[in-house]
Design an enzyme around this catalytic site. Structure first.
Site, short mmCIF file in Angstrom:
data_model
loop_
_atom_site.label_atom_id
_atom_site.label_comp_id
_atom_site.label_asym_id
_atom_site.label_seq_id
_atom_site.Cartn_x
_atom_site.Cartn_y
_atom_site.Cartn_z
N GLY A 41 0.83 -1.21 0.00
CA GLY A 41 0.00 0.00 0.00
C GLY A 41 0.86 1.25 0.00
CG ASN A 43 6.23 -0.33 -1.68
OD1 ASN A 43 6.79 0.34 -0.83
ND2 ASN A 43 6.50 -1.61 -1.86
CG ASP A 250 4.00 -2.79 -4.64
OD1 ASP A 250 3.02 -3.53 -4.88
OD2 ASP A 250 4.88 -3.07 -3.82
O1 RIB Z 1 5.69 -5.57 -3.31
C1 RIB Z 1 6.88 -5.35 -2.59
C2 RIB Z 1 6.57 -5.22 -1.14
O2 RIB Z 1 6.07 -6.44 -0.69
C3 RIB Z 1 7.75 -4.92 -0.26
O3 RIB Z 1 8.00 -3.55 -0.11
C4 RIB Z 1 7.42 -5.64 1.04
O4 RIB Z 1 7.20 -4.78 2.11
C5 RIB Z 1 6.17 -6.46 0.72
O5 RIB Z 1 5.03 -5.84 1.16
#
Ligand code: RIB
Length: 300
Positions: A41, A43, A250
């Site tokens: 979230g 990110n 993300d």
């Molecule tokens: O998608 C990458 C993320 O997955 C990382 O930042 C880690 O925290 C996990 O949530």
């Protein structure tokens, strides 16, 4: 100005770059390592914010020493954190191993991401015309469903990154405006293997048949496929010197959502999101690797 509400997890990432992955029972020494902010979230919120749109994160963190570093970049870049609640657990922590090829293996200790309550969307922050909601799934399923219903209630577009796919994925979640699994997630959602681009085209169309307005299947180094009522489209991957793929999905989700809510057409928004993710994989870490809009503009 319309706001992108991002609902999802916040973690602190402990990242080790390895010369090779350890075997069972083996100890290996990392080539390098870092502590950096992460969580799907958080990110996505940062990736979208770096495209210049107003972003508010709805999430839960712990009352501990991980909270500050986990939220640091979001604060610096101006993500609205007023809906980030401090809960009882510890802040989420992710242990990440990155191989020499840049592929990652992640173990998440969810902490406060698990104490997030669905009642926070009842009625939830008021959504105005033009606002949109981006949701990922590193939080309890009933939170995802409540956030989805909250967006629908306010007629806001809802973009869903079904990562990670839970054991029980409610059929109502297929009705997202954009549903954007990667290959493995699409396989879990549809219960079939997707070995090649042809199969991924079928899958993207299937996501639309199940209710999504747009179905995107991300294929990593093979690019992606997306489908809508206008047809099915294949986009080849950008060439990139891969250092670390952590958070690239993300980055894609946040930049795609930001593009769509700021009025880009679907093809243009997808291309921009792919460009951003292609930059992110050339840098270490999740959030620190995400580009700003001006970097994309100058690259193009
Ligand atoms: O998608 C990458 C993320 O997955 C990382 O930042 C880690 O925290 C996990 O949530």
């Amino acid at each position: 100005m319309p706001v992108l509400y991002v609902v999802g997890s916040v973690n602190l990432d402990l990242i080790a770059h390895l010369a090779r992955m350890p075997a069972a029972g083996e100890t290996v020494v990392a080539k390098s390592g870092a502590l950096s902010p992460g969580g799907k979230g958080a990110n996505q919120a940062l990736a979208a914010r770096r495209m210049g749109v107003p972003v508010a994160l709805v999430a839960e963190v712990g009352d501990d020493s991980f909270q500050e570093p986990a939220l640091r970049l979001l604060k610096t870049d101006g993500v609205d954190l007023s809906a980030v609640r401090t809960g009882a657990g510890s802040t989420g922590l992710a242990l990440i191993w990155v191989s020499p090829e840049g592929e990652n293996t992640i173990v998440v200790m969810p902490g406060a991401n698990q104490t997030f309550l669905p009642t926070r969307f009842d009625p939830g922050p008021a959504l105005a015309a033009g606002d949109a909601v981006l949701i990922s799934m590193e939080v309890p399923e009933n939170v995802v469903e409540a956030a989805f219903a909250w967006a629908v209630r306010h007629h806001a577009p809802v973009y869903l990154d079904p990562a990670p796919v839970p054991d029980r994925f409610s059929a109502s979640l297929f009705r997202a405006d954009v549903l954007m699994p990667n290959r493995g997630e699409a396989e879990r959602l549809l219960g079939v293997e997707l070995p090649d681009v042809r199969a991924a085209k079928w899958a993207a169309e299937k996501l639309v048949e199940r209710g999504a307005r747009v179905g995107v299947v991300k294929l990593g180094s093979e690019g992606l496929v997306y489908a809508s009522r206008s047809g099915v489209f294949v986009r080849p991957a950008r060439k990139a010197e891969v250092v670390d793929t952590t958070g690239a999905g993300d980055c894609f989700a946040g930049v795609l959502a930001a593009g769509l809510m700021s009025g880009l057409g679907l093809a243009e928004a997808v291309d921009r999101a792919m460009d951003a993710a292609a930059i992110a994989v050339t840098r270490p870490g999740a959030q620190p690797s995400f580009p700003y809009l001006h970097e994309l503009d100058s690259k193009l």
